[in-house]
Scaffold this motif. Structure first.
Motif, PDB file in Angstrom:
ATOM      1  N   ARG A 162       0.853  -1.091   0.086  1.00  0.00           N
ATOM      2  CA  ARG A 162      -0.017   0.024  -0.120  1.00  0.00           C
ATOM      3  C   ARG A 162       0.820   1.184   0.113  1.00  0.00           C
ATOM      4  N   CYS A 163       1.712   1.189   0.830  1.00  0.00           N
ATOM      5  CA  CYS A 163       2.940   2.487   0.935  1.00  0.00           C
ATOM      6  C   CYS A 163       4.080   1.728   1.541  1.00  0.00           C
ATOM      7  N   LEU A 213       2.005   8.067  -7.194  1.00  0.00           N
ATOM      8  CA  LEU A 213       2.078   8.559  -5.592  1.00  0.00           C
ATOM      9  C   LEU A 213       3.409   8.579  -5.220  1.00  0.00           C
ATOM     10  N   ASN A 257      -3.303   2.394  -3.569  1.00  0.00           N
ATOM     11  CA  ASN A 257      -4.313   2.527  -2.706  1.00  0.00           C
ATOM     12  C   ASN A 257      -5.165   1.406  -2.499  1.00  0.00           C
ATOM     13  N   ARG A 259      -6.537  -2.081   0.523  1.00  0.00           N
ATOM     14  CA  ARG A 259      -6.680  -2.149   1.801  1.00  0.00           C
ATOM     15  C   ARG A 259      -5.476  -2.632   2.652  1.00  0.00           C
TER      16      ARG A 259
END
Length: 351
Positions: A162-163, A213, A257, A259
């Motif tokens: 996710r990141c 991102l 992005n 979950r």
């Protein structure tokens, strides 16, 4: 192969970073028949500190000097991706067996030259695609080989964060790394999937990559990075078509992005049954109900050590599986084709 020499295997390490510390040196230290004789890093203080931690007698800043003076039998290459080619080639030229971290190199041409050099020298060249050395991967490979799953026609490999942009090293530098999540973490799930499938012949690939991102954020699960120097992709999504009609879908990201914080897995859909890699689970549908044929409770966490063990045992003449130079070249070609397809926005033929 070392089949008669009973003296310890003399090993040197190139690159004094995290993986060299926690995997390569950590494993070699467990063996009485292996002696770490030298370590090299472009930053000499790093090499010296590494040598002190692992009781290695010599630290170097120059590869050629290390190979000439330490005279190792085998070398672990743990340097940044850009330097894999020159370090592997130097080690092979010096008559050493080589365990190289992934990816093999920056281009298929380099990986091909590395394979040819290993063949010419009669030395082992292995790559640390360690996920294929898990018990889980072996169970899925056996199930595919013995026909439990039937013909597998859809495989989905995912290496998603996710990141999870690495906040250390050169992971956001395309010049030194060759790319982002595809060449860093996606390549692992790609190799695991191809291993289970038996490395089927590839017909063509398509792909799409995004950089949305990493240039806008600067902090995540693995620390901070500089968005102004972020030159790799955030995510890449590709489809590999095989000559046998099956497909392999590959999803990989440093930042996306989703979950979950992280997804690292491969699923296989066969004509008779399906399977998931981590932890290994093989299942079938009977009248709408899921029936388990085989299931492990948790994924095997010893895969890194088994990869290193296979390298040493292979050098010693045992007929054990390794991620060899030929398979490394196949994976490198697929990575290059996926990047090319994403850049051009068109299909890349490989048949």
């Amino acid at each position: 192969m070392r089949t008669t020499n009973t003296s310890p295997l003399r090993v040197a390490i190139i690159g004094a970073g995290q993986v060299a510390d926690t995997v390569h040196a950590a494993y070699y230290a467990t063996r009485n028949d292996v002696q770490m004789v030298a370590v090299m890093d472009c930053h000499l203080p790093h090499a010296q500190a590494f040598a002190q931690r692992h009781a290695i007698p010599a630290a170097y800043q120059d590869v050629s000097q290390m190979l000439q003076e330490a005279k190792p039998d085998a070398v672990s290459v743990c340097s940044p991706n850009r330097f894999h080619f020159e370090h592997v080639m130097a080690a092979l030229e010096a008559g050493c067996h080589v365990m190289c971290e992934k990816p093999p190199a920056m281009t298929p041409q380099q990986a091909g030259q590395m394979r040819d050099a290993a063949r010419k020298a009669g030395k082992v060249l292995a790559y640390d695609f360690h996920h294929r050395f898990s018990r889980d991967a072996q169970l899925l490979r056996d199930a595919f080989t013995n026909g439990t799953l039937g013909e597998i026609y859809v495989t989905t490999a995912q290496a998603l964060r996710r990141c999870g942009v690495p906040g250390w090293g050169v992971f956001t530098n395309k010049t030194l790394q060759g790319g982002g999540p595809l060449i860093d973490i996606g390549i692992h799930m790609l190799d695991a999937a191809m291993y289970v499938l038996g490395f089927p012949a590839v017909k063509r690939v398509t792909a799409h990559s995004f950089q949305r991102l990493g240039t806008q954020k600067n902090r995540g699960q693995f620390g901070e990075w500089d968005p102004t120097t972020y030159t790799v992709e955030d995510a890449l999504f590709g489809t590999i078509e095989f000559n046998n009609g099956g497909i392999l879908r590959l999803d990989t990201s440093f930042a996306l992005n989703i979950r979950e914080a992280s997804v690292m897995n491969v699923t296989f859909c066969g004509e008779k049954a399906g399977g998931m890699l981590f932890p290994a689970h093989i299942y079938e549908d009977i009248d709408g109900d899921l029936h388990t044929l085989l299931q492990r409770e948790e994924a095997d966490d010893q895969r890194h050590l088994r990869s290193m063990e296979a390298f040493v045992r292979h050098i010693q003449g045992e007929p054990v599986m390794i991620a060899d130079a030929e398979q490394g070249l196949v994976i490198q070609r697929l990575v290059a084709a996926l990047y090319e397809a994403a850049e051009k926005g068109e299909c890349v033929e490989l048949c």
